[in-house]
Design a protein around this motif. Structure first.
Motif, short mmCIF file in Angstrom:
data_model
loop_
_atom_site.label_atom_id
_atom_site.label_comp_id
_atom_site.label_asym_id
_atom_site.label_seq_id
_atom_site.Cartn_x
_atom_site.Cartn_y
_atom_site.Cartn_z
N ALA A 32 -4.99 -0.21 -4.42
CA ALA A 32 -4.58 -1.23 -5.39
C ALA A 32 -3.14 -1.67 -5.15
O ALA A 32 -2.79 -2.83 -5.41
N ASP A 33 -2.32 -0.76 -4.61
CA ASP A 33 -0.93 -1.09 -4.31
C ASP A 33 -0.77 -1.83 -2.99
O ASP A 33 0.35 -2.12 -2.58
N GLY A 34 -1.89 -2.10 -2.30
CA GLY A 34 -1.83 -2.89 -1.07
C GLY A 34 -2.04 -2.14 0.22
O GLY A 34 -2.01 -2.75 1.29
N ALA A 35 -2.24 -0.84 0.15
CA ALA A 35 -2.50 -0.09 1.38
C ALA A 35 -3.87 -0.48 1.93
O ALA A 35 -4.79 -0.80 1.18
N LEU A 36 -3.99 -0.46 3.24
CA LEU A 36 -5.28 -0.69 3.89
C LEU A 36 -5.95 0.67 4.10
O LEU A 36 -5.27 1.66 4.38
N LEU A 37 -7.26 0.68 4.00
CA LEU A 37 -8.01 1.93 4.15
C LEU A 37 -7.71 2.60 5.48
O LEU A 37 -7.57 3.82 5.55
N ASP A 38 -7.59 1.82 6.55
CA ASP A 38 -7.32 2.39 7.87
C ASP A 38 -5.93 3.00 7.97
O ASP A 38 -5.64 3.77 8.89
N ASP A 39 -5.04 2.65 7.04
CA ASP A 39 -3.69 3.21 7.04
C ASP A 39 -3.60 4.54 6.29
O ASP A 39 -2.58 5.23 6.37
N VAL A 40 -4.65 4.89 5.55
CA VAL A 40 -4.65 6.14 4.78
C VAL A 40 -5.19 7.24 5.71
O VAL A 40 -6.38 7.50 5.76
N VAL A 41 -4.27 7.82 6.44
CA VAL A 41 -4.59 8.85 7.42
C VAL A 41 -3.95 10.16 6.96
O VAL A 41 -3.12 10.17 6.05
N PRO A 42 -4.33 11.30 7.57
CA PRO A 42 -3.70 12.56 7.17
C PRO A 42 -2.18 12.45 7.14
O PRO A 42 -1.57 11.79 7.97
N ARG A 43 -1.60 13.05 6.13
CA ARG A 43 -0.18 13.07 5.80
C ARG A 43 0.27 11.87 4.97
O ARG A 43 1.43 11.74 4.67
N VAL A 44 -0.66 10.98 4.61
CA VAL A 44 -0.34 9.94 3.64
C VAL A 44 -0.58 10.56 2.28
O VAL A 44 -1.68 11.01 1.97
N THR A 45 0.48 10.60 1.47
CA THR A 45 0.40 11.31 0.20
C THR A 45 0.60 10.39 -0.99
O THR A 45 1.14 9.30 -0.86
#
Length: 195
Positions: free
Chosen positions: A58-71
């Protein structure tokens, strides 16, 4: 305030009387229909990570950018997401539906490499390791005057330790797959089973 939801989520947390429990559950349900994730078939931890993932998107992150160590709030949402993708088929239908609404799909599994088949050793196959083992064995015998026991170790000129005793037992276990040219240096060192 945070302890109250934990307390009422426990078995009999709203009381043992079924009628009273139902009435008491109406208030938290009005605030959040998912207040007790156990009733839906998942844990509070799963629900928390799901909510954090939804917030990131919802804050604008793309699903592909949510990788391990994204907290988010100190929780590794990326690692959790990777696990959900990998184990997607183990999730219940509602979990799959909710993740699907966020665009999450099962990760295509990589094809496993075919199992290695045993190949009889011949000249040149694994020769480097065998040659290094023979050299270490020769140095050990020169130093100790005998074949090594199980714990025998030889430090090679390059500084590496060679577990000579264990290596010799490993070679013995597969000596029937070695050819005479590979066994000859061992026989010369006095290894009786290599003759």
């Amino acid at each position: 305030m945070g302890q109250w939801p934990t307390n009422i989520r426990r078995p009999d947390g709203l009381g043992k009387n079924q009628g009273r429990t139902g009435r008491r559950a109406e208030k938290p349900t009005a605030l959040d229909p998912d207040w007790n994730p156990r009733e839906s078939g998942w844990t509070v931890d799963w629900q928390r990570h799901y909510a954090y993932l939804a917030q990131l998107l919802a804050d604008g992150a793309l699903l592909d950018d949510v990788v391990p160590r994204v907290t988010r709030h100190g929780e590794d949402v990326g690692r959790w997401l990777a696990t959900q993708r990998r184990d997607f088929s183990k999730l219940n239908a509602e979990q799959q539906r909710r993740l699907g609404e966020l665009g999450v799909k099962k990760t295509a599994r990589a094809h496993k490499a075919p199992a290695k088949t045993a190949v009889a050793s011949g000249p040149g196959k694994g020769g480097g390791a065998l040659q290094k083992g023979v050299e270490a064995l020769a140095q050990y015998i020169a130093r100790e005057g005998r074949l090594p026991g199980r714990g025998g170790v030889q430090v090679l000129p390059d500084g590496t330790e060679h577990r000579t005793g264990i290596r010799l037992r490993n070679i013995k276990a597969r000596h029937d797959r070695l050819d005479p040219a590979q066994l000859a240096p061992l026989a010369e060192l006095g290894v009786h089973w290599a003759r």
